[in-house]
Design a protein around this motif. Structure first.
Motif, PDB file in Angstrom:
ATOM      1  N   ASP A   3       0.853  -1.194   0.000  1.00  0.00           N
ATOM      2  CA  ASP A   3       0.000   0.000   0.000  1.00  0.00           C
ATOM      3  C   ASP A   3       0.889   1.245   0.000  1.00  0.00           C
ATOM      4  O   ASP A   3       0.708   2.162   0.787  1.00  0.00           O
ATOM      5  CB  ASP A   3      -0.914  -0.022   1.225  1.00  0.00           C
ATOM      6  CG  ASP A   3      -2.074   0.957   1.119  1.00  0.00           C
ATOM      7  OD1 ASP A   3      -2.368   1.417   0.000  1.00  0.00           O
ATOM      8  OD2 ASP A   3      -2.687   1.249   2.158  1.00  0.00           O
ATOM      9  N   LEU A   4       1.857   1.254  -0.894  1.00  0.00           N
ATOM     10  CA  LEU A   4       2.867   2.318  -0.917  1.00  0.00           C
ATOM     11  C   LEU A   4       2.359   3.524  -1.697  1.00  0.00           C
ATOM     12  O   LEU A   4       2.574   3.667  -2.879  1.00  0.00           O
ATOM     13  CB  LEU A   4       4.161   1.802  -1.538  1.00  0.00           C
ATOM     14  CG  LEU A   4       5.375   2.698  -1.388  1.00  0.00           C
ATOM     15  CD1 LEU A   4       5.733   2.879   0.085  1.00  0.00           C
ATOM     16  CD2 LEU A   4       6.563   2.127  -2.139  1.00  0.00           C
ATOM     17  N   TYR A   5       1.617   4.366  -0.999  1.00  0.00           N
ATOM     18  CA  TYR A   5       1.189   5.615  -1.607  1.00  0.00           C
ATOM     19  C   TYR A   5       1.601   6.753  -0.692  1.00  0.00           C
ATOM     20  O   TYR A   5       2.102   6.534   0.410  1.00  0.00           O
ATOM     21  CB  TYR A   5      -0.310   5.595  -1.946  1.00  0.00           C
ATOM     22  CG  TYR A   5      -1.257   5.816  -0.802  1.00  0.00           C
ATOM     23  CD1 TYR A   5      -1.898   7.042  -0.652  1.00  0.00           C
ATOM     24  CD2 TYR A   5      -1.534   4.816   0.117  1.00  0.00           C
ATOM     25  CE1 TYR A   5      -2.786   7.257   0.384  1.00  0.00           C
ATOM     26  CE2 TYR A   5      -2.421   5.020   1.153  1.00  0.00           C
ATOM     27  CZ  TYR A   5      -3.047   6.246   1.287  1.00  0.00           C
ATOM     28  OH  TYR A   5      -3.919   6.453   2.318  1.00  0.00           O
ATOM     29  N   THR A   6       1.425   7.979  -1.157  1.00  0.00           N
ATOM     30  CA  THR A   6       2.021   9.142  -0.497  1.00  0.00           C
ATOM     31  C   THR A   6       1.693   9.266   0.988  1.00  0.00           C
ATOM     32  O   THR A   6       2.551   9.651   1.772  1.00  0.00           O
ATOM     33  CB  THR A   6       1.616  10.437  -1.231  1.00  0.00           C
ATOM     34  OG1 THR A   6       0.190  10.472  -1.368  1.00  0.00           O
ATOM     35  CG2 THR A   6       2.247  10.505  -2.604  1.00  0.00           C
ATOM     36  N   ASP A  21       1.748   1.684   7.853  1.00  0.00           N
ATOM     37  CA  ASP A  21       0.601   0.910   7.384  1.00  0.00           C
ATOM     38  C   ASP A  21       1.037  -0.323   6.602  1.00  0.00           C
ATOM     39  O   ASP A  21       0.925  -0.397   5.393  1.00  0.00           O
ATOM     40  CB  ASP A  21      -0.342   1.773   6.543  1.00  0.00           C
ATOM     41  CG  ASP A  21      -1.649   1.052   6.229  1.00  0.00           C
ATOM     42  OD1 ASP A  21      -1.840  -0.090   6.695  1.00  0.00           O
ATOM     43  OD2 ASP A  21      -2.473   1.625   5.505  1.00  0.00           O
ATOM     44  N   TRP A  22       1.486  -1.303   7.328  1.00  0.00           N
ATOM     45  CA  TRP A  22       1.969  -2.553   6.738  1.00  0.00           C
ATOM     46  C   TRP A  22       0.877  -3.626   6.697  1.00  0.00           C
ATOM     47  O   TRP A  22       1.159  -4.806   6.513  1.00  0.00           O
ATOM     48  CB  TRP A  22       3.178  -3.047   7.520  1.00  0.00           C
ATOM     49  CG  TRP A  22       4.373  -2.168   7.312  1.00  0.00           C
ATOM     50  CD1 TRP A  22       4.671  -1.021   7.975  1.00  0.00           C
ATOM     51  CD2 TRP A  22       5.396  -2.339   6.347  1.00  0.00           C
ATOM     52  NE1 TRP A  22       5.825  -0.464   7.490  1.00  0.00           N
ATOM     53  CE2 TRP A  22       6.299  -1.266   6.491  1.00  0.00           C
ATOM     54  CE3 TRP A  22       5.657  -3.298   5.370  1.00  0.00           C
ATOM     55  CZ2 TRP A  22       7.425  -1.125   5.695  1.00  0.00           C
ATOM     56  CZ3 TRP A  22       6.793  -3.161   4.579  1.00  0.00           C
ATOM     57  CH2 TRP A  22       7.666  -2.077   4.746  1.00  0.00           C
ATOM     58  N   ALA A  23      -0.385  -3.228   6.846  1.00  0.00           N
ATOM     59  CA  ALA A  23      -1.484  -4.195   6.913  1.00  0.00           C
ATOM     60  C   ALA A  23      -1.632  -5.036   5.649  1.00  0.00           C
ATOM     61  O   ALA A  23      -2.117  -6.159   5.707  1.00  0.00           O
ATOM     62  CB  ALA A  23      -2.798  -3.480   7.211  1.00  0.00           C
ATOM     63  N   GLU A  24      -1.207  -4.511   4.508  1.00  0.00           N
ATOM     64  CA  GLU A  24      -1.376  -5.236   3.249  1.00  0.00           C
ATOM     65  C   GLU A  24      -0.075  -5.830   2.719  1.00  0.00           C
ATOM     66  O   GLU A  24       0.006  -6.210   1.550  1.00  0.00           O
ATOM     67  CB  GLU A  24      -2.001  -4.318   2.201  1.00  0.00           C
ATOM     68  CG  GLU A  24      -3.415  -3.904   2.582  1.00  0.00           C
ATOM     69  CD  GLU A  24      -4.100  -3.095   1.506  1.00  0.00           C
ATOM     70  OE1 GLU A  24      -3.843  -3.346   0.315  1.00  0.00           O
ATOM     71  OE2 GLU A  24      -4.892  -2.220   1.869  1.00  0.00           O
ATOM     72  N   CYS A  25       0.944  -5.939   3.565  1.00  0.00           N
ATOM     73  CA  CYS A  25       2.221  -6.464   3.089  1.00  0.00           C
ATOM     74  C   CYS A  25       2.111  -7.962   2.799  1.00  0.00           C
ATOM     75  O   CYS A  25       1.244  -8.656   3.321  1.00  0.00           O
ATOM     76  CB  CYS A  25       3.336  -6.185   4.082  1.00  0.00           C
ATOM     77  SG  CYS A  25       3.243  -7.120   5.600  1.00  0.00           S
ATOM     78  N   GLY A  26       2.974  -8.424   1.933  1.00  0.00           N
ATOM     79  CA  GLY A  26       2.973  -9.839   1.580  1.00  0.00           C
ATOM     80  C   GLY A  26       3.981 -10.101   0.481  1.00  0.00           C
ATOM     81  O   GLY A  26       4.747  -9.223   0.091  1.00  0.00           O
ATOM     82  N   LEU A  31       7.325  -4.574  -8.207  1.00  0.00           N
ATOM     83  CA  LEU A  31       6.792  -3.625  -9.183  1.00  0.00           C
ATOM     84  C   LEU A  31       5.420  -3.111  -8.765  1.00  0.00           C
ATOM     85  O   LEU A  31       5.033  -2.005  -9.136  1.00  0.00           O
ATOM     86  CB  LEU A  31       6.703  -4.281 -10.563  1.00  0.00           C
ATOM     87  CG  LEU A  31       8.041  -4.618 -11.226  1.00  0.00           C
ATOM     88  CD1 LEU A  31       7.805  -5.365 -12.531  1.00  0.00           C
ATOM     89  CD2 LEU A  31       8.877  -3.371 -11.447  1.00  0.00           C
ATOM     90  N   ARG A  32       4.691  -3.899  -7.992  1.00  0.00           N
ATOM     91  CA  ARG A  32       3.375  -3.443  -7.539  1.00  0.00           C
ATOM     92  C   ARG A  32       3.503  -2.216  -6.631  1.00  0.00           C
ATOM     93  O   ARG A  32       2.708  -1.288  -6.720  1.00  0.00           O
ATOM     94  CB  ARG A  32       2.639  -4.559  -6.811  1.00  0.00           C
ATOM     95  CG  ARG A  32       2.188  -5.636  -7.775  1.00  0.00           C
ATOM     96  CD  ARG A  32       1.325  -6.645  -7.127  1.00  0.00           C
ATOM     97  NE  ARG A  32       0.051  -6.008  -6.771  1.00  0.00           N
ATOM     98  CZ  ARG A  32      -0.839  -6.569  -5.990  1.00  0.00           C
ATOM     99  NH1 ARG A  32      -0.625  -7.760  -5.475  1.00  0.00           N
ATOM    100  NH2 ARG A  32      -1.973  -5.954  -5.701  1.00  0.00           N
TER     101      ARG A  32
END
Length: 132
Positions: A3-6, A21-26, A31-32
């Motif tokens: 979820d790498l946004y500003t 906010d690492w809740a969506e890491c995996g 590249l995503r």
């Protein structure tokens, strides 16, 4: 990260100091994350305020991180922009954008991005299909 946004990038003294906010890491392609960042920074802000500089900034950013023209990255970015538009159409937008414009203005901007990028995305998908 996933979820790498500003809003998830903290900057101190002109440099990235942390990611939150690492809740969506995996496990997935890096590249995503690059595509998510490009969609949230270059496509949202640069293409909105300085559209003539977007291609140059994208090239400069990719050069800085060592990614050259990547078909897969373009497809990830197109997907991310489509995903963002879907959220906007449901009435969701981040707080940063709510300070910039209305949901309708943001929706029109995202629709324009997808319309401009659709021919390239179709071509890339066609190329992948013909290579299999």
């Amino acid at each position: 990260h996933g979820d790498l946004y500003t809003a998830n990038i903290l900057i101190s003294n002109g440099e990235i100091s942390s990611l939150i906010d690492w809740a969506e890491c995996g496990f997935t392609s890096g590249l995503r994350d690059i595509a998510t960042f490009e969609a949230s920074f270059i496509d949202e802000y640069i293409r909105f305020f300085h559209p003539s500089r977007a291609a140059e900034m994208r090239q400069e950013f990719r050069s800085e991180i060592g990614v050259t023209n990547s078909d897969k990255l373009e497809l990830f970015r197109f997907h991310q922009n489509a995903n963002i538009l879907a959220h906007i159409r449901m009435g969701e937008s981040n707080q940063e954008w709510k300070q910039v414009g209305s949901l309708d203005e943001i929706k029109k901007h995202r629709e324009k991005i997808l319309e401009e990028d659709l021919p390239e995305a179709k071509e890339l998908i066609s190329n992948y299909s013909s290579n299999e």
